[in-house]
Design an enzyme around this catalytic site. Structure first.
Site, PDB file in Angstrom:
ATOM      1  N   SER A  96       0.864  -1.184   0.000  1.00 34.15           N
ATOM      2  CA  SER A  96       0.000   0.000   0.000  1.00 34.15           C
ATOM      3  C   SER A  96       0.900   1.233   0.000  1.00 34.15           C
ATOM      4  O   SER A  96       1.546   1.539   1.010  1.00 34.15           O
ATOM      5  CB  SER A  96      -0.898   0.007   1.239  1.00 34.15           C
ATOM      6  OG  SER A  96      -1.778  -1.085   1.220  1.00 34.15           O
ATOM      7  N   LYS A 171      -7.352   1.762  -2.222  1.00 29.19           N
ATOM      8  CA  LYS A 171      -6.838   1.325  -0.919  1.00 29.19           C
ATOM      9  C   LYS A 171      -6.785   2.491   0.057  1.00 29.19           C
ATOM     10  O   LYS A 171      -7.085   2.338   1.247  1.00 29.19           O
ATOM     11  CB  LYS A 171      -5.448   0.700  -1.074  1.00 29.19           C
ATOM     12  CG  LYS A 171      -4.811   0.246   0.248  1.00 29.19           C
ATOM     13  CD  LYS A 171      -5.675  -0.775   0.990  1.00 29.19           C
ATOM     14  CE  LYS A 171      -5.140  -1.120   2.377  1.00 29.19           C
ATOM     15  NZ  LYS A 171      -3.866  -1.851   2.346  1.00 29.19           N
ATOM     16  N   LYS A 239       1.000   5.702   8.172  1.00 30.80           N
ATOM     17  CA  LYS A 239       1.509   5.936   6.813  1.00 30.80           C
ATOM     18  C   LYS A 239       0.367   6.077   5.820  1.00 30.80           C
ATOM     19  O   LYS A 239       0.340   6.977   4.979  1.00 30.80           O
ATOM     20  CB  LYS A 239       2.439   4.787   6.428  1.00 30.80           C
ATOM     21  CG  LYS A 239       2.979   4.824   5.009  1.00 30.80           C
ATOM     22  CD  LYS A 239       2.200   3.912   4.069  1.00 30.80           C
ATOM     23  CE  LYS A 239       2.289   2.457   4.457  1.00 30.80           C
ATOM     24  NZ  LYS A 239       1.584   1.581   3.485  1.00 30.80           N
TER      25      LYS A 239
END
EC number: 1.1.1.60
Length: 294
Positions: A96, A171, A239
């Site tokens: 990701s 995502k 993140k």
């Protein structure tokens, strides 16, 4: 049978590589910690000492590493995939990362004769172990069809969502929704406990109504038992929330709830919870409520 190199055998990558080996493919894994290759070896795969060794005979190269710089290093860095893989190899990035980085890496891959799909996954450690991941795939439709049998070996809901970078964009949206759900569930649990309610019973009935969600089903036990062994670490969700907020800003999209949750995730990390499962956002609610646990 397909020759597959799998780079990154962590919490998610290890069971995914094992599923591919169990499906009959010839899987070679590589990881910074060689010990992480043991489950793959037990499933009939092998471990490589370097990326170059892992990818030299691979038809497909799978990548599952933590962040954008890691993917850039693995693919375009010295000794990486672009330097050592077979021309025309199909690269599947399950990581990701930032959509713009994916788009740039896909351009570099095409120039070097490779095909690249961005295929981030959702479902956490449980989804990886049970081959029940949701996989959102960006890239060429023809490459998606070639990769579909491999996706079927590790996932349950597999959708081609558009061109390169689209998988990463979807995502990011997923991570926004998940973080907001975990935060809301955390607040509900602390609220219920403050009133002495049978919290397990309360979550059971809430789970059967409109408040029900995959987050409630999968994370309630963590919260009730205060057991936060990582299935997906707060560090990684931090993140991902950075990706969401930055990408939204670039397109002029306002995400007020997302921005707030991003700050709460950052707070959890600053308070030492970065290595815990993201269900440990509960601890942040407890701190704010003066009910902090050890």
């Amino acid at each position: 049978m397909t020759n597959i190199a799998f780079i990154g055998l962590g919490i998610m990558g290890s069971p995914m590589a094992v599923h591919l080996a169990n499906a009959g493919h010839d899987v070679t894994g590589v990881n910074l910690d060689p010990e992480r290759a043991k489950p793959l070896i037990e499933a009939g795969g092998r471990a490589a000492a370097s990326i170059a060794d892992a990818v030299k005979d691979a038809d497909v190269v799978c990548v599952m590493v933590p962040d954008s710089p890691d993917v850039e290093l693995v693919l375009a860095g010295e000794g990486g995939v672009f330097e050592n893989a077979r021309t025309h190899a199909l690269i599947i990035d399950f990581s990701s990362i930032r959509p713009d980085i994916t788009i740039e890496l896909a351009r570099q891959a095409r120039e070097r004769g490779f095909r690249l799909l961005d295929a981030p996954v959702s479902g956490g450690e449980a989804g990886a172990k049970n081959a029940a991941l949701s996989i959102m795939v960006g890239g060429e439709a023809g490459d998606f069809q070639v990769a579909k049998p491999l996706f079927d070996a590790v996932g349950k809901t597999i959708v081609h969502v558009g061109a390169s970078g689209a998988g990463q964009t979807v995502k990011a949206a997923n991570q926004l929704i998940v973080a907001a759900n975990i935060q809301a569930l955390s607040e509900a649990v602390v609220f219920l406990e403050a009133y002495g309610v049978d919290t397990l019973a309360a979550l059971e009935v809430l789970g059967g109504g409109l408040a029900g969600s995959a987050v409630l089903n999968q994370k309630k036990e963590n919260m009730l038992s205060r057991s936060f062994e990582p299935g997906f670490r707060i560090d990684l969700h931090h993140k991902d929330m950075g990706i969401v907020t930055a990408a939204a800003r670039e397109r002029g999209v306002v995400v007020p709830l997302g921005s707030l949750v991003a700050q709460l995730v950052a707070s959890a990390r600053v308070n030492g919870d970065g290595g815990l499962d993201h269900s440990a956002l509960l601890r942040g609610v407890e701190r704010l409520s003066g009910k902090a646990s050890n």
